[in-house]
Design a protein around this motif. Structure first.
Motif, PDB file in Angstrom:
ATOM      1  N   TYR A  95       0.834  -1.280   0.553  1.00 29.15           N
ATOM      2  CA  TYR A  95       0.062  -0.066  -0.038  1.00 29.15           C
ATOM      3  C   TYR A  95       0.958   1.213  -0.166  1.00 29.15           C
ATOM      4  O   TYR A  95       0.519   2.251  -0.788  1.00 29.15           O
ATOM      5  CB  TYR A  95      -0.741   0.161   1.416  1.00 29.15           C
ATOM      6  N   GLU A  96       2.078   1.039   0.732  1.00 29.45           N
ATOM      7  CA  GLU A  96       3.113   2.414   1.283  1.00 29.45           C
ATOM      8  C   GLU A  96       3.376   2.793  -0.768  1.00 29.45           C
ATOM      9  O   GLU A  96       3.009   4.217  -1.422  1.00 29.45           O
ATOM     10  CB  GLU A  96       3.851   2.732   1.872  1.00 29.45           C
ATOM     11  N   SER A  97       3.612   1.285  -0.910  1.00 30.82           N
ATOM     12  CA  SER A  97       4.203   1.779  -2.646  1.00 30.82           C
ATOM     13  C   SER A  97       3.214   2.096  -3.443  1.00 30.82           C
ATOM     14  O   SER A  97       3.750   3.560  -4.404  1.00 30.82           O
ATOM     15  CB  SER A  97       4.452   0.136  -2.968  1.00 30.82           C
ATOM     16  N   TRP A  98       2.424   2.225  -3.541  1.00 30.61           N
ATOM     17  CA  TRP A  98       1.165   2.425  -4.374  1.00 30.61           C
ATOM     18  C   TRP A  98       0.870   3.866  -4.374  1.00 30.61           C
ATOM     19  O   TRP A  98       0.825   4.622  -4.988  1.00 30.61           O
ATOM     20  CB  TRP A  98       0.171   1.382  -4.300  1.00 30.61           C
ATOM     21  N   ARG A  99       0.399   4.179  -2.330  1.00 31.59           N
ATOM     22  CA  ARG A  99       0.603   5.911  -1.911  1.00 31.59           C
ATOM     23  C   ARG A  99       1.744   6.665  -2.553  1.00 31.59           C
ATOM     24  O   ARG A  99       1.141   7.693  -3.109  1.00 31.59           O
ATOM     25  CB  ARG A  99       0.169   5.573  -0.496  1.00 31.59           C
ATOM     26  N   LEU A 100       3.025   5.664  -2.701  1.00 32.11           N
ATOM     27  CA  LEU A 100       3.904   7.213  -2.877  1.00 32.11           C
ATOM     28  C   LEU A 100       3.745   7.152  -4.425  1.00 32.11           C
ATOM     29  O   LEU A 100       4.381   8.409  -4.697  1.00 32.11           O
ATOM     30  CB  LEU A 100       5.297   5.910  -2.388  1.00 32.11           C
ATOM     31  N   THR A 101       2.969   6.677  -4.837  1.00 29.36           N
ATOM     32  CA  THR A 101       3.263   6.731  -6.488  1.00 29.36           C
ATOM     33  C   THR A 101       1.899   7.263  -6.630  1.00 29.36           C
ATOM     34  O   THR A 101       1.976   7.884  -7.504  1.00 29.36           O
ATOM     35  CB  THR A 101       3.171   5.071  -7.315  1.00 29.36           C
ATOM     36  N   ALA A 102       0.797   7.206  -6.616  1.00 28.37           N
ATOM     37  CA  ALA A 102      -0.528   7.280  -7.093  1.00 28.37           C
ATOM     38  C   ALA A 102      -0.913   8.747  -6.916  1.00 28.37           C
ATOM     39  O   ALA A 102      -0.061   9.357  -6.282  1.00 28.37           O
ATOM     40  CB  ALA A 102      -1.483   6.821  -6.419  1.00 28.37           C
ATOM     41  N   PRO A 103      -1.179   8.999  -8.069  1.00 32.01           N
ATOM     42  CA  PRO A 103      -1.914  10.716  -8.197  1.00 32.01           C
ATOM     43  C   PRO A 103      -2.122  10.943  -6.803  1.00 32.01           C
ATOM     44  O   PRO A 103      -3.496   9.889  -5.894  1.00 32.01           O
ATOM     45  CB  PRO A 103      -2.966  10.837  -9.023  1.00 32.01           C
ATOM     46  N   PRO A 104      -2.504  12.296  -6.273  1.00 29.54           N
ATOM     47  CA  PRO A 104      -2.947  12.894  -4.852  1.00 29.54           C
ATOM     48  C   PRO A 104      -4.607  12.553  -4.275  1.00 29.54           C
ATOM     49  O   PRO A 104      -4.803  11.772  -3.638  1.00 29.54           O
ATOM     50  CB  PRO A 104      -2.676  14.120  -4.625  1.00 29.54           C
ATOM     51  N   ASP A 105      -4.909  12.600  -5.632  1.00 22.73           N
ATOM     52  CA  ASP A 105      -6.648  12.709  -5.556  1.00 22.73           C
ATOM     53  C   ASP A 105      -7.341  11.299  -5.450  1.00 22.73           C
ATOM     54  O   ASP A 105      -8.052  10.703  -5.000  1.00 22.73           O
ATOM     55  CB  ASP A 105      -7.085  13.669  -6.617  1.00 22.73           C
ATOM     56  N   LEU A 106      -6.571  10.180  -6.091  1.00 29.58           N
ATOM     57  CA  LEU A 106      -6.614   8.947  -6.301  1.00 29.58           C
ATOM     58  C   LEU A 106      -6.721   8.671  -4.699  1.00 29.58           C
ATOM     59  O   LEU A 106      -6.638   7.641  -4.221  1.00 29.58           O
ATOM     60  CB  LEU A 106      -6.073   8.322  -7.682  1.00 29.58           C
ATOM     61  N   VAL A 107      -5.802   8.729  -4.381  1.00 27.90           N
ATOM     62  CA  VAL A 107      -5.101   7.856  -3.006  1.00 27.90           C
ATOM     63  C   VAL A 107      -5.946   8.667  -2.055  1.00 27.90           C
ATOM     64  O   VAL A 107      -6.788   7.917  -0.903  1.00 27.90           O
ATOM     65  CB  VAL A 107      -3.809   8.912  -2.526  1.00 27.90           C
ATOM     66  N   GLN A 108      -6.490  10.023  -2.088  1.00 28.26           N
ATOM     67  CA  GLN A 108      -7.702  10.883  -1.146  1.00 28.26           C
ATOM     68  C   GLN A 108      -8.895   9.841  -1.649  1.00 28.26           C
ATOM     69  O   GLN A 108      -9.787   9.629  -0.198  1.00 28.26           O
ATOM     70  CB  GLN A 108      -7.369  11.808  -1.141  1.00 28.26           C
ATOM     71  N   GLN A 109      -8.668   9.368  -2.297  1.00 29.16           N
ATOM     72  CA  GLN A 109     -10.941   8.446  -3.292  1.00 29.16           C
ATOM     73  C   GLN A 109     -10.290   7.098  -2.753  1.00 29.16           C
ATOM     74  O   GLN A 109     -11.509   6.735  -2.838  1.00 29.16           O
ATOM     75  CB  GLN A 109     -10.390   8.494  -4.233  1.00 29.16           C
ATOM     76  N   SER A 110      -9.025   6.846  -2.588  1.00 26.46           N
ATOM     77  CA  SER A 110      -9.398   5.486  -2.210  1.00 26.46           C
ATOM     78  C   SER A 110      -9.110   5.309  -0.429  1.00 26.46           C
ATOM     79  O   SER A 110      -8.562   5.601   0.371  1.00 26.46           O
ATOM     80  CB  SER A 110      -7.735   4.931  -2.973  1.00 26.46           C
ATOM     81  N   PRO A 111      -9.505   3.613   0.173  1.00 28.96           N
ATOM     82  CA  PRO A 111      -9.953   3.330   1.121  1.00 28.96           C
ATOM     83  C   PRO A 111      -7.952   3.272   1.997  1.00 28.96           C
ATOM     84  O   PRO A 111      -6.808   2.765   1.183  1.00 28.96           O
ATOM     85  CB  PRO A 111     -10.062   1.868   0.987  1.00 28.96           C
ATOM     86  N   ASP A 112      -7.685   4.057   3.127  1.00 29.87           N
ATOM     87  CA  ASP A 112      -6.726   3.674   3.441  1.00 29.87           C
ATOM     88  C   ASP A 112      -6.909   2.652   4.232  1.00 29.87           C
ATOM     89  O   ASP A 112      -7.402   2.167   4.825  1.00 29.87           O
ATOM     90  CB  ASP A 112      -6.619   5.152   4.555  1.00 29.87           C
ATOM     91  N   TRP A 113      -5.660   1.342   4.173  1.00 23.72           N
ATOM     92  CA  TRP A 113      -5.328   0.608   4.028  1.00 23.72           C
ATOM     93  C   TRP A 113      -4.755  -0.348   5.799  1.00 23.72           C
ATOM     94  O   TRP A 113      -4.733  -0.888   6.746  1.00 23.72           O
ATOM     95  CB  TRP A 113      -4.791  -0.715   3.765  1.00 23.72           C
ATOM     96  N   ALA A 114      -4.539   1.478   6.557  1.00 19.15           N
ATOM     97  CA  ALA A 114      -4.729   1.490   8.022  1.00 19.15           C
ATOM     98  C   ALA A 114      -5.658   1.225   8.808  1.00 19.15           C
ATOM     99  O   ALA A 114      -5.924   0.826   9.622  1.00 19.15           O
ATOM    100  CB  ALA A 114      -3.805   2.568   8.221  1.00 19.15           C
TER     101      ALA A 114
END
Length: 124
Positions: A95-114
Motif C-alpha cells: 500500500y505504501e508503495s502504491w500511495r507513494l506513486t499514485a496521484p494525490p486525488d486517487l489516494v484521497q479517494q481510495s480506502p486507507d489500508w491502515a
C-alpha cells in the motif's frame, strides 16, 4: 508466515487503477503511468518502492527478508522474499508503495489500508 504469488496478486488487485505489464520473467505494476512494484514468480520475490529511510531500515532490520534493489528519484526500492514475510506486513508495504506513486486525488479517494485493510485470504 509466507505469501504465495496468488495472494500477492490478489493484494495488488485490491489497489485502485493498477496497470500491469508482463513479460516472460516478471510483471510490473504502475499507477498513473508510474511504476510502484514488480513480481518475479520464479524467485518468489517482489520489488516495492519505498522511501530511502524505509528502504535502509527494512534492509538493516531483516536482511534475510529484504535486499536493496535500487534507488531512483529519491526513492529506495527493496526486493521482498515472499516466503519470509508476514501477509499483513506485505500489505502495508505494498500500500505504501502504491500511495507513494499514485496521484494525490486517487489516494484521497481510495480506502486507507491502515483503517480498511484488504482481505488477505481468498474468499470461498
Amino acid at each position: 508466515m509466507a505469501v504465495d504469488s496468488a495472494a500477492f496478486l490478489r493484494l495488488v488487485g485490491t489497489l485502485a487503477e493498477v496497470e500491469q505489464a508482463q513479460n516472460d520473467k516478471y510483471t510490473s505494476f504502475a499507477v498513473g503511468g508510474r511504476k510502484f512494484g514488480y513480481h518475479w514468480p520464479r524467485t518468489r520475490t517482489a520489488g516495492l518502492k519505498q522511501t530511502l529511510t524505509e528502504q535502509l531500515a527494512l534492509i538493516a532490520e531483516r536482511p534475510d527478508v529484504f535486499e536493496e534493489q535500487f534507488t531512483w528519484g529519491g526513492f529506495g526500492w527493496v526486493v521482498v522474499q515472499l516466503d519470509l514475510i508476514d501477509p499483513e506486513e506485505l500489505a502495508e508495504l505494498l500500500y505504501e508503495s502504491w500511495r507513494l506513486t499514485a496521484p494525490p486525488d486517487l489516494v484521497q479517494q481510495s480506502p486507507d489500508w491502515a483503517t480498511t485493510p484488504p482481505q488477505l485470504r481468498p474468499t470461498p
